[in-house]
Motif scaffolding. Structure first.
Motif, PDB file in Angstrom:
ATOM      1  N   ILE A  33      20.456  34.594  44.068  1.00 57.39           N
ATOM      2  CA  ILE A  33      21.809  35.140  43.494  1.00 57.39           C
ATOM      3  C   ILE A  33      22.770  33.923  43.356  1.00 57.39           C
ATOM      4  CG2 ILE A  33      22.900  35.491  45.991  1.00 57.39           C
ATOM      5  CD1 ILE A  33      24.064  38.065  44.789  1.00 57.39           C
ATOM      6  N   ASN A  37      24.558  32.831  39.803  1.00 54.47           N
ATOM      7  CA  ASN A  37      25.779  32.747  39.727  1.00 54.47           C
ATOM      8  C   ASN A  37      26.268  31.461  39.194  1.00 54.47           C
ATOM      9  OD1 ASN A  37      25.962  35.504  40.773  1.00 54.47           O
ATOM     10  ND2 ASN A  37      26.719  34.954  42.796  1.00 54.47           N
ATOM     11  N   ASP A  88      29.715  40.384  49.438  1.00 56.38           N
ATOM     12  CA  ASP A  88      30.432  40.995  48.449  1.00 56.38           C
ATOM     13  C   ASP A  88      30.924  40.155  47.192  1.00 56.38           C
ATOM     14  OD1 ASP A  88      30.014  43.464  49.856  1.00 56.38           O
ATOM     15  OD2 ASP A  88      31.999  43.639  50.662  1.00 56.38           O
ATOM     16  N   GLN A  91      27.856  39.322  45.307  1.00 57.53           N
ATOM     17  CA  GLN A  91      27.500  40.492  44.171  1.00 57.53           C
ATOM     18  C   GLN A  91      28.427  40.718  43.150  1.00 57.53           C
ATOM     19  OE1 GLN A  91      24.859  42.555  44.190  1.00 57.53           O
ATOM     20  NE2 GLN A  91      24.018  41.703  46.015  1.00 57.53           N
ATOM     21  N   GLU A  92      29.975  40.451  43.353  1.00 56.11           N
ATOM     22  CA  GLU A  92      30.913  40.362  42.202  1.00 56.11           C
ATOM     23  C   GLU A  92      30.505  39.394  41.240  1.00 56.11           C
ATOM     24  OE1 GLU A  92      34.816  40.127  44.264  1.00 56.11           O
ATOM     25  OE2 GLU A  92      34.155  42.260  45.316  1.00 56.11           O
ATOM     26  N   PHE A  94      27.544  37.983  40.607  1.00 55.90           N
ATOM     27  CA  PHE A  94      26.472  38.234  40.149  1.00 55.90           C
ATOM     28  C   PHE A  94      26.584  39.308  38.989  1.00 55.90           C
ATOM     29  CE2 PHE A  94      22.620  40.937  39.774  1.00 55.90           C
ATOM     30  CZ  PHE A  94      21.556  40.025  39.435  1.00 55.90           C
ATOM     31  N   ALA A  95      27.341  40.238  39.103  1.00 57.51           N
ATOM     32  CA  ALA A  95      27.457  41.285  38.176  1.00 57.51           C
ATOM     33  C   ALA A  95      27.986  40.691  36.953  1.00 57.51           C
ATOM     34  CB  ALA A  95      28.685  42.372  38.375  1.00 57.51           C
ATOM     35  N   VAL A  96      29.011  39.856  36.755  1.00 59.56           N
ATOM     36  CA  VAL A  96      29.605  38.701  35.794  1.00 59.56           C
ATOM     37  C   VAL A  96      28.393  38.032  35.041  1.00 59.56           C
ATOM     38  CG1 VAL A  96      30.950  37.309  34.945  1.00 59.56           C
ATOM     39  CG2 VAL A  96      31.854  38.914  36.541  1.00 59.56           C
ATOM     40  N   PHE A  98      25.064  38.383  35.252  1.00 55.20           N
ATOM     41  CA  PHE A  98      24.042  39.059  34.873  1.00 55.20           C
ATOM     42  C   PHE A  98      24.478  39.482  33.664  1.00 55.20           C
ATOM     43  CE2 PHE A  98      21.325  42.651  34.172  1.00 55.20           C
ATOM     44  CZ  PHE A  98      20.075  42.137  34.570  1.00 55.20           C
ATOM     45  N   LYS A  99      25.626  40.264  33.472  1.00 54.73           N
ATOM     46  CA  LYS A  99      25.970  40.603  32.512  1.00 54.73           C
ATOM     47  C   LYS A  99      26.166  39.680  31.357  1.00 54.73           C
ATOM     48  CE  LYS A  99      29.738  43.175  30.046  1.00 54.73           C
ATOM     49  NZ  LYS A  99      31.405  43.850  30.485  1.00 54.73           N
ATOM     50  N   GLU A 100      26.629  38.483  31.592  1.00 54.76           N
ATOM     51  CA  GLU A 100      26.625  37.391  30.522  1.00 54.76           C
ATOM     52  C   GLU A 100      25.292  36.890  29.896  1.00 54.76           C
ATOM     53  OE1 GLU A 100      29.531  34.570  32.292  1.00 54.76           O
ATOM     54  OE2 GLU A 100      31.123  35.708  31.769  1.00 54.76           O
ATOM     55  N   GLY A 103      22.198  40.929  30.579  1.00 55.04           N
ATOM     56  CA  GLY A 103      22.285  42.331  30.439  1.00 55.04           C
ATOM     57  C   GLY A 103      22.565  42.362  28.989  1.00 55.04           C
TER      58      GLY A 103
END
Length: 105
Positions: A33, A37, A88, A91-92, A94-96, A98-100, A103
């Protein structure tokens, strides 16, 4: 294939194997992660790229098999031995990341 091209392939393969060793043996403390990131890729990405390269050559390798080939063990074993719980905040981020980086591709 020319000798130069073959030599380049061999050097690239050697560099990849060294990267794999570095991530799988020398730096097991570095979390996937955190890699994602900070750098936009992780060990799972590398195993996916391996799988995609195989598919481009007509070789079918599943996601699980590709990860086991890259990790040298099952994901369950890797997680049990080396993966920590993520925060947390991680994870936040990572969401960005991963999308960039994954995803939308």
């Amino acid at each position: 294939m020319s000798d130069h091209s073959q030599q380049e392939i061999e050097l690239q393969a050697a560099a990849f194997r060294r990267l794999q060793q570095h991530l799988m043996q020398d730096r097991t403390d570095v979390q996937n992660i955190d890699m994602m990131n900070l750098a936009g890729f992780c060990r799972n990405c590398l195993s996916r790229w391996y799988q995609e390269a195989a598919a481009e050559r007509g070789i079918e390798i599943g996601k699980t098999e590709a990860r086991e080939l890259f990790y040298g063990m099952t994901m369950e074993d890797w997680k049990a031995n080396y993966q920590n719980e993520s925060t947390d905040t991680q994870q936040e981020a990572f969401a960005v990341a991963f999308k960039e980086n994954v995803g939308g591709k």
